[in-house]
Design a protein around this motif. Sequence first.
Motif, mmCIF file in Angstrom:
data_model
loop_
_atom_site.group_PDB
_atom_site.id
_atom_site.type_symbol
_atom_site.label_atom_id
_atom_site.label_comp_id
_atom_site.label_asym_id
_atom_site.label_seq_id
_atom_site.Cartn_x
_atom_site.Cartn_y
_atom_site.Cartn_z
ATOM 1 N N VAL A 151 0.845 -1.200 0.000
ATOM 2 C CA VAL A 151 0.000 0.000 0.000
ATOM 3 C C VAL A 151 0.880 1.250 0.000
ATOM 4 C CG1 VAL A 151 -1.817 1.259 1.213
ATOM 5 C CG2 VAL A 151 -1.820 -1.227 1.278
ATOM 6 N N GLU A 152 1.900 1.221 0.836
ATOM 7 C CA GLU A 152 2.785 2.377 0.953
ATOM 8 C C GLU A 152 3.583 2.604 -0.331
ATOM 9 O OE1 GLU A 152 6.804 4.143 2.194
ATOM 10 O OE2 GLU A 152 6.346 2.183 1.322
ATOM 11 N N ALA A 153 4.020 1.500 -0.952
ATOM 12 C CA ALA A 153 4.755 1.631 -2.227
ATOM 13 C C ALA A 153 3.829 2.203 -3.306
ATOM 14 C CB ALA A 153 5.310 0.282 -2.662
ATOM 15 N N ARG A 172 13.265 -3.096 4.838
ATOM 16 C CA ARG A 172 13.145 -2.388 3.551
ATOM 17 C C ARG A 172 12.919 -0.889 3.725
ATOM 18 N NH1 ARG A 172 10.024 -6.957 2.506
ATOM 19 N NH2 ARG A 172 8.104 -5.785 2.833
ATOM 20 N N GLY A 173 12.539 -0.502 4.944
ATOM 21 C CA GLY A 173 12.465 0.924 5.222
ATOM 22 C C GLY A 173 11.207 1.618 4.756
ATOM 23 N N HIS A 174 10.115 0.877 4.615
ATOM 24 C CA HIS A 174 8.853 1.535 4.246
ATOM 25 C C HIS A 174 8.480 2.580 5.290
ATOM 26 C CE1 HIS A 174 7.934 -1.295 1.008
ATOM 27 N NE2 HIS A 174 8.448 -2.216 1.788
ATOM 28 N N ASP A 175 7.799 3.620 4.836
ATOM 29 C CA ASP A 175 7.390 4.678 5.765
ATOM 30 C C ASP A 175 6.041 4.293 6.381
ATOM 31 O OD1 ASP A 175 7.070 6.950 7.191
ATOM 32 O OD2 ASP A 175 6.850 8.298 5.482
ATOM 33 N N PHE A 176 6.108 3.554 7.476
ATOM 34 C CA PHE A 176 4.869 3.103 8.124
ATOM 35 C C PHE A 176 5.122 2.870 9.605
ATOM 36 C CE2 PHE A 176 5.014 -1.600 9.021
ATOM 37 C CZ PHE A 176 6.335 -1.804 8.697
ATOM 38 N N THR A 177 4.035 2.763 10.342
ATOM 39 C CA THR A 177 4.126 2.456 11.766
ATOM 40 C C THR A 177 3.450 1.123 12.015
ATOM 41 O OG1 THR A 177 4.125 4.769 12.401
ATOM 42 C CG2 THR A 177 3.410 3.202 14.074
#
Lengths: 310, 117, 398
Positions: free
Chosen positions: A83-85, A125-130
């Motif tokens: 989803v973030e990608a 992978r460093g996705h921007d999520f919590t």
Amino acid sequence: MSALNIKEMIGKKRTLTQGHRMCPGCGAPTAIRQAFMGIDYPVVVVSATGCMEVSTTVYPYSAWNVPFMHIAFENAAAGISGVEAAYRVLRKKGKIDKEIKFVAFGGDGGTYDIGLQSLSGALERGHDFTYICYNNQGYMNTGAQRSSATPLGANATTSPAGSRSSGKLQRAKDLTEIAAAHNIPYVAQTSLHNPFDVMKKVKRAVETPGPAFVNILTPCPLFWKIDTSEQANICKLAVNSKFWPVYEVIDGKYYLSYEPKPPAAIEEFLRAQGRYSHLFKKGAERFDLVADAQRDADENWEKLLAKCMR
Amino acid sequence: MSKPQCWQEVPLATVAFGASALKVQTGLWRSSRPVIDTEKCISCYKCWLQCPDDSIATDDEGKVAGINLFFCKGCGICAKVCPADAIAIYPESEFSEEDREGGKTGADPGEVGAHVG
Amino acid sequence: MSDKKKIMTSGNLAFAEAMRQIDPDVVAAYPITPSTEIPMKFAEFAANGKVTSEYIAVESEHSAISACVGASVAGARVMTASSANGVALMHEIFPIAASFRAPIVFGLVNRSLGAPVNIHCDHSDSMPERDSGWIQIYCEDAQEVYDTVLLSVRLAEDSRVLTPVFVCQDGFITSHCYEPLELLSDETVKKFVGERKALYPLLDTDNPVSYGSFTMSEYYFEIKRSQMEGMNNVLPVYAELAAELEKETGRYYPPIESYRADDADYIILIMSSASGVVKDVVDELREDGIKAGALRVRFFRPFPRKELAALAKGKRGAAVLDRSASIGGTSPLAAEVRSALYSLEEHVPVQEYIFGLGGRDFYAEDAHSVFDDLIKGRYTETPRFIGLLEKDDKNERA
């Protein structure tokens, strides 16, 4: 970070609405409510299978007032990675213009156990999520089975206390430390008896670019065998007895959020819950396990203090 | 949106619409009922912050005004965390049948829906 | 046409090249032989700015398909690839993707499932997914892979279909062999595939929806029935799209390719790359005056039963060659064929064969012997095995 103001929060649009079907007195909806109270961004939520997922989305109704997706048990972190990608690329292509934040959550079963690989992958992978773990220390949706978050001595339905066993004979995995070992920008442990600590930490997690992990202690009255009114009290005792230290790891630096002075004895925390009652059964007391639990808490505390910034 | 009546009416892709659970009257589960003494209440919001069901009703000024009995499941947390001893828990059986069914005391669920929409 | 280009390439690279031209929003993939080249090549495209996509190098196939579902539900155009055990690991998520009506296009490079571990082709990885709710298209060669990928994007995303697609090709045989291929121009492809318009995108925060609700007996059945409607619409929608692409390519692929089968007495039904050999043998037999023909089944889901019944009607014998077994039951293709032919008033005798497991070669002499069985009326209750070492065989392993 803007200050957390209750009156503002009361008037704000809810992320999780009423009408969900979690048990009376469950800590999980409280923790998740608190988690979202301080967030001012549009959010998209992905959840692992679990009590919260099932009870908030009884078709054709949903208690989520934000976009919500549940795929399966072990893949909330992988799902939100996608989803973030998608968000990043669609924003780059000009198809989305607003800033959206991404929050995945799961219980300890979906996080410590079956979802650990997917979580680790997404953190690396460093996705921007919590990622929020609402940690009730076992599999509650299927009826109080032990997980790797279940503490030593707890009577769970797949580590039952019996004539030859005193409940779970292994220690709980320290997932917060495992998350921190990914060298991600933000990791925290918190407890719902202190809503502002939960809000502050989740807000920081969400506003920090990159992956963040927040582990929230959330009692299950059925498993912990406490009264439905006891969630805040038992959490407070968990923190005061050093059973559940509350702290943050910001860019690799440890900060203790609260130090109980003087700390309560672990025995007090254990005696307050029915899941440990076999340890105190007259004539069959297992004070050795109680002592082990105390020693574990003391040692973990010392290890944590050694890492913390003073 | 009303409940689908046949397979042709089911939205595609397993989708349920946001906040539709506001129609679900979880207050019907309740076996004991919190009652707030607004005289004693100091509006510290400890109950509001700890309520798993978001059932502490507030007035236009944001002050604690009562319990939303349409949703309140009667866990008793609010009474336990109240520092002013302003919330007491009574068995549901002490209230009239009509009162229990509709959850007529406390805030109207319509108002709850308003700030969620 | 002048904007076309001829190259020598393989099935995997043809898939990757189609991906480059389609320029999907998100690709999440995990390496596994023999499909690895697809994500590898695509990662190279991404690393060199040849595509605008987000490439997610996940930590397992399970996470690959989970991330694909997340991205697709978010509203992105999504593609991935896998094989064998990777496909099996994804199994749990396939029906969820289909229920979410997530139009993912998936390069499934067929490889046998362990154990014993074997990297070569058979269809034992894709066949277990036949009830997952995905469209399954089996390609014979690299050109067909390329054309089918373009068609699949449109087919999957069509509002009447909204169903994910497996574009299957035979591991190594098709995926790694180089052959001439005609590419469309980037502009033609972009124009053909257009842009995805998602129905309930998760990123629409103003209109929140919940995917994957907890649905008990009250509605589960209705949701499943609703989902079936998408699959029911596949073949008519495909016919429209295939005719549209034919205008660009001059190539048309029907759901079942009929090779000299119209007036044939004896037919072999087969899928994917091994059909080439069968077609050669058909030509040889025709020269000898034997009315042989072949039906190559491309669509396995939805299974084109009416088309098959029409094509097989009146034949004196049919041999079904399956490249996978359903141990304890009828092999997948044979089961479908028997079921489709049951509706015919005049009985067509069907013989089941299993061939090519674990990449065992399939030769012209094998196809000859199958036709010989049909002509001589040799039918058995149980399936026959092609190319299997039997106890009394004269051939010896060196």
